[in-house]
Design a protein around this motif. Structure first.
Motif, PDB file in Angstrom:
ATOM      1  N   PHE A 168       0.839  -1.205   0.000  1.00  0.00           N
ATOM      2  CA  PHE A 168       0.000   0.000   0.000  1.00  0.00           C
ATOM      3  C   PHE A 168       0.873   1.254   0.000  1.00  0.00           C
ATOM      4  CE2 PHE A 168      -2.431   3.398   1.929  1.00  0.00           C
ATOM      5  CZ  PHE A 168      -3.671   3.275   1.316  1.00  0.00           C
ATOM      6  N   TYR A 169       1.951   1.230   0.781  1.00  0.00           N
ATOM      7  CA  TYR A 169       2.872   2.371   0.843  1.00  0.00           C
ATOM      8  C   TYR A 169       3.506   2.649  -0.525  1.00  0.00           C
ATOM      9  CZ  TYR A 169       7.374   4.677   1.481  1.00  0.00           C
ATOM     10  OH  TYR A 169       8.456   5.509   1.341  1.00  0.00           O
ATOM     11  N   LEU A 170       3.926   1.584  -1.225  1.00  0.00           N
ATOM     12  CA  LEU A 170       4.535   1.757  -2.542  1.00  0.00           C
ATOM     13  C   LEU A 170       3.549   2.385  -3.531  1.00  0.00           C
ATOM     14  CD1 LEU A 170       6.541  -1.585  -2.920  1.00  0.00           C
ATOM     15  CD2 LEU A 170       7.431   0.705  -2.343  1.00  0.00           C
ATOM     16  N   ILE A 171       2.301   1.946  -3.458  1.00  0.00           N
ATOM     17  CA  ILE A 171       1.274   2.521  -4.337  1.00  0.00           C
ATOM     18  C   ILE A 171       1.038   3.990  -3.986  1.00  0.00           C
ATOM     19  CG2 ILE A 171      -1.170   2.414  -4.995  1.00  0.00           C
ATOM     20  CD1 ILE A 171      -1.014  -0.629  -4.462  1.00  0.00           C
ATOM     21  N   ALA A 172       0.944   4.289  -2.691  1.00  0.00           N
ATOM     22  CA  ALA A 172       0.722   5.668  -2.250  1.00  0.00           C
ATOM     23  C   ALA A 172       1.896   6.561  -2.640  1.00  0.00           C
ATOM     24  CB  ALA A 172       0.511   5.702  -0.737  1.00  0.00           C
ATOM     25  N   ARG A 173       3.104   6.033  -2.524  1.00  0.00           N
ATOM     26  CA  ARG A 173       4.287   6.826  -2.891  1.00  0.00           C
ATOM     27  C   ARG A 173       4.312   7.088  -4.395  1.00  0.00           C
ATOM     28  NH1 ARG A 173      10.368   4.697  -1.807  1.00  0.00           N
ATOM     29  NH2 ARG A 173       9.802   3.426  -3.607  1.00  0.00           N
ATOM     30  N   HIS A 174       3.884   6.081  -5.158  1.00  0.00           N
ATOM     31  CA  HIS A 174       3.837   6.248  -6.614  1.00  0.00           C
ATOM     32  C   HIS A 174       2.909   7.401  -7.000  1.00  0.00           C
ATOM     33  CE1 HIS A 174       3.705   5.236 -10.892  1.00  0.00           C
ATOM     34  NE2 HIS A 174       2.390   5.286 -10.809  1.00  0.00           N
ATOM     35  N   PHE A 175       1.796   7.523  -6.277  1.00  0.00           N
ATOM     36  CA  PHE A 175       0.831   8.597  -6.556  1.00  0.00           C
ATOM     37  C   PHE A 175       1.123   9.864  -5.749  1.00  0.00           C
ATOM     38  CE2 PHE A 175      -1.563   4.841  -7.956  1.00  0.00           C
ATOM     39  CZ  PHE A 175      -2.007   5.281  -9.197  1.00  0.00           C
ATOM     40  N   LYS A 176       2.294   9.871  -5.080  1.00  0.00           N
ATOM     41  CA  LYS A 176       2.750  11.045  -4.325  1.00  0.00           C
ATOM     42  C   LYS A 176       1.717  11.509  -3.293  1.00  0.00           C
ATOM     43  CE  LYS A 176       5.871  12.801  -7.904  1.00  0.00           C
ATOM     44  NZ  LYS A 176       5.842  11.566  -8.709  1.00  0.00           N
ATOM     45  N   SER A 177       1.165  10.535  -2.545  1.00  0.00           N
ATOM     46  CA  SER A 177       0.180  10.841  -1.510  1.00  0.00           C
ATOM     47  C   SER A 177       0.880  11.053  -0.172  1.00  0.00           C
ATOM     48  CB  SER A 177      -0.836   9.700  -1.388  1.00  0.00           C
ATOM     49  OG  SER A 177      -1.642   9.875  -0.240  1.00  0.00           O
ATOM     50  N   SER A 178       0.848  12.276   0.332  1.00  0.00           N
ATOM     51  CA  SER A 178       1.461  12.551   1.632  1.00  0.00           C
ATOM     52  C   SER A 178       0.644  11.953   2.773  1.00  0.00           C
ATOM     53  CB  SER A 178       1.605  14.060   1.837  1.00  0.00           C
ATOM     54  OG  SER A 178       0.328  14.693   1.789  1.00  0.00           O
ATOM     55  N   ILE A 179      -0.662  11.828   2.573  1.00  0.00           N
ATOM     56  CA  ILE A 179      -1.534  11.272   3.622  1.00  0.00           C
ATOM     57  C   ILE A 179      -1.220   9.804   3.861  1.00  0.00           C
ATOM     58  CG2 ILE A 179      -3.929  10.676   4.215  1.00  0.00           C
ATOM     59  CD1 ILE A 179      -4.829  13.172   2.738  1.00  0.00           C
ATOM     60  N   PHE A 180      -1.077   9.035   2.792  1.00  0.00           N
ATOM     61  CA  PHE A 180      -0.941   7.590   2.949  1.00  0.00           C
ATOM     62  C   PHE A 180       0.502   7.099   2.901  1.00  0.00           C
ATOM     63  CE2 PHE A 180      -5.323   8.221   1.407  1.00  0.00           C
ATOM     64  CZ  PHE A 180      -5.958   7.764   2.543  1.00  0.00           C
ATOM     65  N   THR A 181       1.451   8.049   2.994  1.00  0.00           N
ATOM     66  CA  THR A 181       2.838   7.675   3.261  1.00  0.00           C
ATOM     67  C   THR A 181       3.252   8.171   4.652  1.00  0.00           C
ATOM     68  OG1 THR A 181       3.571   9.685   2.110  1.00  0.00           O
ATOM     69  CG2 THR A 181       3.560   7.627   0.839  1.00  0.00           C
ATOM     70  N   ASN A 182       2.306   8.791   5.350  1.00  0.00           N
ATOM     71  CA  ASN A 182       2.538   9.247   6.717  1.00  0.00           C
ATOM     72  C   ASN A 182       2.725   8.044   7.647  1.00  0.00           C
ATOM     73  OD1 ASN A 182       1.154   9.750   9.513  1.00  0.00           O
ATOM     74  ND2 ASN A 182       1.854  11.757   8.829  1.00  0.00           N
ATOM     75  N   PRO A 183       3.801   8.018   8.460  1.00  0.00           N
ATOM     76  CA  PRO A 183       4.078   6.847   9.312  1.00  0.00           C
ATOM     77  C   PRO A 183       2.938   6.462  10.252  1.00  0.00           C
ATOM     78  CG  PRO A 183       5.997   8.266   9.206  1.00  0.00           C
ATOM     79  CD  PRO A 183       4.882   9.016   8.531  1.00  0.00           C
ATOM     80  N   LEU A 184       2.281   7.456  10.879  1.00  0.00           N
ATOM     81  CA  LEU A 184       1.187   7.139  11.790  1.00  0.00           C
ATOM     82  C   LEU A 184       0.017   6.536  11.037  1.00  0.00           C
ATOM     83  CD1 LEU A 184      -0.148   7.128  14.530  1.00  0.00           C
ATOM     84  CD2 LEU A 184      -0.746   9.552  14.230  1.00  0.00           C
ATOM     85  N   ASN A 185      -0.332   7.099   9.886  1.00  0.00           N
ATOM     86  CA  ASN A 185      -1.430   6.558   9.092  1.00  0.00           C
ATOM     87  C   ASN A 185      -1.115   5.138   8.618  1.00  0.00           C
ATOM     88  OD1 ASN A 185      -2.764   8.947   9.431  1.00  0.00           O
ATOM     89  ND2 ASN A 185      -2.353   9.726   7.376  1.00  0.00           N
ATOM     90  N   LEU A 186       0.129   4.908   8.227  1.00  0.00           N
ATOM     91  CA  LEU A 186       0.529   3.559   7.809  1.00  0.00           C
ATOM     92  C   LEU A 186       0.474   2.579   8.979  1.00  0.00           C
ATOM     93  CD1 LEU A 186       3.525   4.364   5.430  1.00  0.00           C
ATOM     94  CD2 LEU A 186       1.314   3.383   4.763  1.00  0.00           C
ATOM     95  N   SER A 187       0.811   3.062  10.167  1.00  0.00           N
ATOM     96  CA  SER A 187       0.733   2.206  11.360  1.00  0.00           C
ATOM     97  C   SER A 187      -0.710   1.792  11.639  1.00  0.00           C
ATOM     98  CB  SER A 187       1.313   2.936  12.577  1.00  0.00           C
ATOM     99  OG  SER A 187       2.670   3.238  12.393  1.00  0.00           O
ATOM    100  N   ILE A 188      -1.631   2.732  11.435  1.00  0.00           N
ATOM    101  CA  ILE A 188      -3.053   2.426  11.627  1.00  0.00           C
ATOM    102  C   ILE A 188      -3.507   1.364  10.633  1.00  0.00           C
ATOM    103  CG2 ILE A 188      -5.390   3.380  11.370  1.00  0.00           C
ATOM    104  CD1 ILE A 188      -4.212   6.037  12.470  1.00  0.00           C
ATOM    105  N   LEU A 189      -3.153   1.545   9.370  1.00  0.00           N
ATOM    106  CA  LEU A 189      -3.531   0.565   8.353  1.00  0.00           C
ATOM    107  C   LEU A 189      -2.906  -0.796   8.648  1.00  0.00           C
ATOM    108  CD1 LEU A 189      -3.337   2.701   5.078  1.00  0.00           C
ATOM    109  CD2 LEU A 189      -5.389   1.920   6.274  1.00  0.00           C
ATOM    110  N   MET A 190      -1.647  -0.795   9.082  1.00  0.00           N
ATOM    111  CA  MET A 190      -0.982  -2.058   9.386  1.00  0.00           C
ATOM    112  C   MET A 190      -1.678  -2.794  10.532  1.00  0.00           C
ATOM    113  SD  MET A 190       3.022  -2.872  10.227  1.00  0.00           S
ATOM    114  CE  MET A 190       3.019  -2.064  11.832  1.00  0.00           C
TER     115      MET A 190
END
Length: 285
Positions: free
Chosen positions: A170-192
């Motif tokens: 999910f992080y790789l996809i978000a980074r590809h689309f340059k999403s600051s929201i879904f590359t945020n460490p806290l948000n990624l921790s929630i998803l994980m």
């Protein structure tokens, strides 16, 4: 009047007390009730942390997480067939009662940690606070290993690897689309945390014969015939929630603190059942 009292008593027993006594899980009525109570509690906790002069930062969230592990492992002790705890005390360890008990313990440890820092006994209350939680967690694990044995050691490996692996994708996809929201460490921790919860539900229901206790997941699992549905369900819900949180809140400090607190609660709501389910299945309980 007696008829009305009898009806009210039956309603309370049917929808609130009986599910706790029999550990039957959730129904529509108590699910809505606990959700409302949770919303009220979030604002209560927010005011409490303000009084304690605690800033809600990712560092503070990290120090709270050991208490999530401690509470979840304590819940597994109650589940143990060894009968370590007995009624009425065991009722305190059934959801949602255990949340209130663990909350009280957590706040007590937080207050002690802050007082220790102010007295000059420790440099950073975050480390002391987290230490209390880790100590409780390891005590619970020791109790479990004393009374029960590990049956399925591969379960925690699957849950952790699946949760981290899917989050990384999910992080790789978000980074590809340059999403600051879904590359945020806290948000990624929630998803994980929630993908770990989905993984524990999937392996438990589809492979080990467990069953789901929550209303909406139960409906969707029965509808699709597989607990794999938990993965898209989790992503759809929490991607949407995180997007709203990061785009609709004001930028003042108080609003930002409230936003981070809500994120912490969402993280806990994923990590707590993921931990409990994983430990239960690992111990064959």
């Amino acid at each position: 009047m007696s008829f009305s009292i009898d009806n009210i008593s039956q309603f309370i027993n049917t929808y609130y007390l009986d599910p706790i006594r029999g550990d039957e899980g959730y129904n529509t009525v108590n699910t809505v009730t606990w959700a409302i109570i949770l919303g009220i509690c979030i604002f209560g906790v927010f005011r409490l942390l303000e009084k304690l002069e605690v800033k809600i930062t990712p560092r503070f969230i990290a120090s709270v997480l050991p208490f999530v592990l401690a509470g979840s492992s304590l819940r597994v002790i109650e589940d143990s067939p060894a009968g370590i705890f007995h009624p009425p005390f065991s009722y305190l360890l059934i959801t949602p009662n255990i949340y209130f008990m663990v909350f009280a313990i957590t706040v007590g440890c937080l207050w002690i940690s802050i007082r220790m820092q102010k007295a000059g006994l420790v440099k950073d209350f975050h480390l002391t606070f987290a230490g209390f939680g880790l100590a409780l967690f390891f005590i619970n694990l020791a109790v479990l290993l004393h009374f029960d044995t590990i049956v399925y050691p591969y379960v925690p490996v699957f849950v952790i690897v699946a949760g981290i692996g899917l989050t990384f994708i999910f992080y790789l996809i978000a980074r590809h689309f340059k999403s600051s929201i879904f590359t945020n460490p806290l948000n990624l921790s929630i998803l994980m945390a929630h993908l770990m919860d989905a993984s524990s539900t999937y392996i438990g229901i589809d492979h080990l014969g467990y069953f789901e206790k929550h209303v909406v997941p139960t409906y969707l699992i029965n509808l699709t015939g597989t607990a794999l549905v938990m993965y898209p369900l989790k992503l759809i819900i929490f991607v949407g929630v995180l997007y709203v949180l990061d785009t609709q809140f004001e930028d003042d400090e108080r609003s930002l603190n409230l936003k981070v607190l809500i994120k912490m609660v969402i993280l806990i709501l994923g990590l707590s059942p993921a931990t409990r389910n994983t430990i239960r299945m690992m111990m064959g309980i």
